[in-house]
Design a protein around this motif. Structure first.
Motif, PDB file in Angstrom:
ATOM      1  N   ALA A  67       0.835  -1.207   0.000  1.00  0.00           N
ATOM      2  CA  ALA A  67       0.000   0.000   0.000  1.00  0.00           C
ATOM      3  C   ALA A  67       0.863   1.247   0.000  1.00  0.00           C
ATOM      4  O   ALA A  67       1.961   1.261   0.547  1.00  0.00           O
ATOM      5  CB  ALA A  67      -0.895   0.001   1.227  1.00  0.00           C
ATOM      6  N   THR A  91      -3.278   3.930   0.780  1.00  0.00           N
ATOM      7  CA  THR A  91      -4.426   4.062   1.657  1.00  0.00           C
ATOM      8  C   THR A  91      -5.437   5.066   1.105  1.00  0.00           C
ATOM      9  O   THR A  91      -5.075   6.171   0.686  1.00  0.00           O
ATOM     10  CB  THR A  91      -3.968   4.491   3.067  1.00  0.00           C
ATOM     11  OG1 THR A  91      -3.209   3.446   3.631  1.00  0.00           O
ATOM     12  CG2 THR A  91      -5.120   4.828   3.990  1.00  0.00           C
ATOM     13  N   LYS A 227      -3.319  -4.028   9.251  1.00  0.00           N
ATOM     14  CA  LYS A 227      -1.884  -3.791   9.050  1.00  0.00           C
ATOM     15  C   LYS A 227      -1.276  -3.130  10.274  1.00  0.00           C
ATOM     16  O   LYS A 227      -1.773  -2.096  10.738  1.00  0.00           O
ATOM     17  CB  LYS A 227      -1.676  -2.912   7.810  1.00  0.00           C
ATOM     18  CG  LYS A 227      -0.207  -2.654   7.482  1.00  0.00           C
ATOM     19  CD  LYS A 227      -0.046  -2.048   6.114  1.00  0.00           C
ATOM     20  CE  LYS A 227       1.399  -1.740   5.796  1.00  0.00           C
ATOM     21  NZ  LYS A 227       1.548  -1.147   4.452  1.00  0.00           N
ATOM     22  N   GLY A 309      11.353  -4.122   3.913  1.00  0.00           N
ATOM     23  CA  GLY A 309      12.744  -4.417   3.586  1.00  0.00           C
ATOM     24  C   GLY A 309      12.952  -5.589   2.658  1.00  0.00           C
ATOM     25  O   GLY A 309      14.065  -6.107   2.565  1.00  0.00           O
ATOM     26  N   THR A 331       9.664  -0.079  -1.125  1.00  0.00           N
ATOM     27  CA  THR A 331      10.971   0.552  -1.303  1.00  0.00           C
ATOM     28  C   THR A 331      11.822  -0.208  -2.331  1.00  0.00           C
ATOM     29  O   THR A 331      12.599   0.392  -3.077  1.00  0.00           O
ATOM     30  CB  THR A 331      11.678   0.641   0.059  1.00  0.00           C
ATOM     31  OG1 THR A 331      10.791   1.342   0.955  1.00  0.00           O
ATOM     32  CG2 THR A 331      12.975   1.400  -0.024  1.00  0.00           C
TER      33      THR A 331
HETATM   34  C1  LIG Z   1       6.257   6.712   0.323  1.00  0.00           C
HETATM   35  C2  LIG Z   1       5.520   5.635   1.074  1.00  0.00           C
HETATM   36  C3  LIG Z   1       4.156   5.741   1.244  1.00  0.00           C
HETATM   37  C4  LIG Z   1       3.471   4.748   1.943  1.00  0.00           C
HETATM   38  N1  LIG Z   1       2.123   4.862   2.090  1.00  0.00           N
HETATM   39  C5  LIG Z   1       1.442   3.884   2.722  1.00  0.00           C
HETATM   40  C6  LIG Z   1       0.036   3.936   2.835  1.00  0.00           C
HETATM   41  O1  LIG Z   1      -0.617   4.843   2.327  1.00  0.00           O
HETATM   42  N2  LIG Z   1      -0.593   2.936   3.500  1.00  0.00           N
HETATM   43  C7  LIG Z   1       0.073   1.886   4.053  1.00  0.00           C
HETATM   44  O2  LIG Z   1      -0.547   0.997   4.630  1.00  0.00           O
HETATM   45  N3  LIG Z   1       1.420   1.789   3.954  1.00  0.00           N
HETATM   46  C8  LIG Z   1       2.110   2.767   3.297  1.00  0.00           C
HETATM   47  N4  LIG Z   1       3.468   2.662   3.181  1.00  0.00           N
HETATM   48  C9  LIG Z   1       4.166   1.546   3.834  1.00  0.00           C
HETATM   49  C10 LIG Z   1       4.433   0.384   2.885  1.00  0.00           C
HETATM   50  O3  LIG Z   1       3.236  -0.184   2.420  1.00  0.00           O
HETATM   51  C11 LIG Z   1       5.257  -0.703   3.602  1.00  0.00           C
HETATM   52  O4  LIG Z   1       4.496  -1.224   4.662  1.00  0.00           O
HETATM   53  C12 LIG Z   1       6.586  -0.178   4.141  1.00  0.00           C
HETATM   54  O5  LIG Z   1       7.150   0.772   3.278  1.00  0.00           O
HETATM   55  C13 LIG Z   1       7.608  -1.299   4.358  1.00  0.00           C
HETATM   56  O6  LIG Z   1       7.870  -1.979   3.133  1.00  0.00           O
HETATM   57  P1  LIG Z   1       9.145  -1.656   2.202  1.00  0.00           P
HETATM   58  O7  LIG Z   1      10.361  -1.764   3.088  1.00  0.00           O
HETATM   59  O8  LIG Z   1       9.096  -2.673   1.108  1.00  0.00           O
HETATM   60  O9  LIG Z   1       8.974  -0.284   1.699  1.00  0.00           O
HETATM   61  C14 LIG Z   1       4.172   3.634   2.466  1.00  0.00           C
HETATM   62  C15 LIG Z   1       5.549   3.528   2.256  1.00  0.00           C
HETATM   63  C16 LIG Z   1       6.239   4.498   1.562  1.00  0.00           C
HETATM   64  C17 LIG Z   1       7.719   4.345   1.344  1.00  0.00           C
END
Ligand SMILES: Cc1cc2nc3c(=O)[nH]c(=O)nc-3n(C[C@H](O)[C@H](O)[C@H](O)COP(=O)(O)O)c2cc1C
Length: 370
Positions: A67, A91, A227, A309, A331
């Motif tokens: 998300a 979201t 979540k 991660g 990411t």
């Molecule tokens: C720029 C950005 C915006 C995000 N917006 C949301 C969001 O709107 N809703 C949500 O549940 N998680 C959001 N996340 C969190 C990601 O869904 C994820 O849980 C978190 O980044 C860890 O995963 P990753 O290490 O692969 O980025 C966001 C992450 C980033 C980097």
């Protein structure tokens, strides 16, 4: 898209402001539909060893879009074509809202990490529902599409259940599953909604609403997930897992971004001092640990979605072995490029062959021990 072209695009993107680069990537995905469709036999993986039937849905691959990448639901058709097995849009909040002032998205290149304080910028549930419905007409997305919902900033915490209900009513018809996001650090007070009382009121209200609507439209039950944040103590995650079981939820997504700044290779990076949630490799160890906590507690009764991660197939394998049936990336898309889902899926298939596993479900929870 070739691997070379993807690399060139990524280098160009890194010279841009992070949020502008993100918007450009989304525009390209939105516009590149037909080209992606032509390439999709190459980018998407259809292999029975990684296909799963979970929450009454068919997942052709275990790697989904987390998300927050496609908050507006602008590229719904693209994700399956890039090799994602599912996508979480949002979201989405009940009311449209602009989010926090820019800049609000920062890169930490030495850590392949991101800090963001976007603050749920989105078009609101009504507009997003229409957009997703349009995208899903005809050939549609080709993969399960979930919608992640959160509380509008203007709604006080004590009215959170009503705010979620308003979004749920509008989005239920276009979503295959719904994730309730009570773990973003970027809406004041939001994470307080992770306590038992608030979770019961929000998730119970959605579950009851779904049951009531099903009496009219005969749809199958909507899988509901919650979540959680990596900053919660283990005991609170265990309690949330218990509650998910008690309320009859389909699953739990672990984890969101962290407010911690531990374990950074470059703790002095300017972005490290920015307020917001940190994502990418620095959140990996805690997200993996909480996956194991949740998996031991759930004992197979819930679908656990691992995020935080995951940058390559080894990270995904580890999270699946810790108990995740599905994983997600955000990411990793920035630092490893748009083919990340395909690459991870192929890598998982290779490792299954190497380790003699004939189906991904054999890997799920395999590191938990007896
Ligand atoms: C720029 C950005 C915006 C995000 N917006 C949301 C969001 O709107 N809703 C949500 O549940 N998680 C959001 N996340 C969190 C990601 O869904 C994820 O849980 C978190 O980044 C860890 O995963 P990753 O290490 O692969 O980025 C966001 C992450 C980033 C980097």
């Amino acid at each position: 898209m070739t691997i070379r072209a993807a690399g060139m695009l990524r280098r160009a993107a890194f010279r841009m402001d992070p949020e502008r680069a993100h918007e450009a990537a989304l525009r390209a995905l939105q516009a590149g539909g037909p080209a992606l469709a032509a390439a999709s036999s190459w980018t998407s993986q259809r292999d029975a060893t990684v296909g799963q039937h979970l929450m009454d849905l068919s997942f052709e691959g275990p790697v989904g879009l987390a998300a927050g990448y496609d908050k507006y639901g602008r590229a719904v058709r693209a994700w399956g074509r890039l090799g994602f097995g599912f996508a979480e849009i949002g979201t989405v909040t009940a009311r449209p809202q602009p989010g926090n002032p820019r800049p609000r998205l920062f890169r930490l290149p030495a850590d392949e990490a991101i800090v963001n304080r976007m603050g749920f910028n989105n078009d609101g549930a009504a507009v997003t529902a229409r957009r997703i419905a349009d995208a899903r007409r005809g050939a549609g997305a080709g993969i399960p599409v979930g919608v992640n919902i959160g509380k509008s900033k203007v709604t006080p915490l004590e009215r959170a259940a009503d705010d979620h209900l308003a979004s749920f009513r509008l989005l239920r018809g276009v979503a295959d599953f719904v994730v309730v996001n009570v773990s973003s650090p970027n809406t004041p007070g939001l994470r307080e909604l992770q306590d038992r009382a608030h979770l019961t009121s929000i998730l119970g209200a959605l579950r009851d609403e779904d049951a009531a609507m099903r009496r009219y439209d005969g749809r199958p039950p909507m899988p509901l997930l919650v979540k959680l944040a990596p900053d919660l103590p283990d005991a609170q995650v265990e309690d949330a897992v218990d509650l998910a079981g008690e309320l009859g939820l389909a699953g739990v997504v672990l984890t969101n971004t962290t407010i911690a700044r531990e374990g950074l290779a470059d703790p002095l990076a300017p972005a490290a001092t920015e307020q917001g949630g940190l994502s990418g490799p620095p959140v990996r160890a805690r997200a993996d640990e909480l996956m194991r906590v949740a998996a031991r507690r759930a004992a197979g009764a819930l679908v656990l979605v691992g995020v935080g991660g995951i940058m390559d197939a080894d990270d995904a394998w580890q999270r699946i072995a810790s108990g995740a049936s599905l994983v997600e990336v955000w990411t990793g898309l920035v630092y490893r490029g748009p083919l990340i889902a395909r690459d991870i899926t192929l890598g998982l298939m290779q490792r299954m062959r190497d380790e003699g596993a004939s189906h991904i479900s054999e890997v799920v929870g395999s590191a938990l021990g007896a």
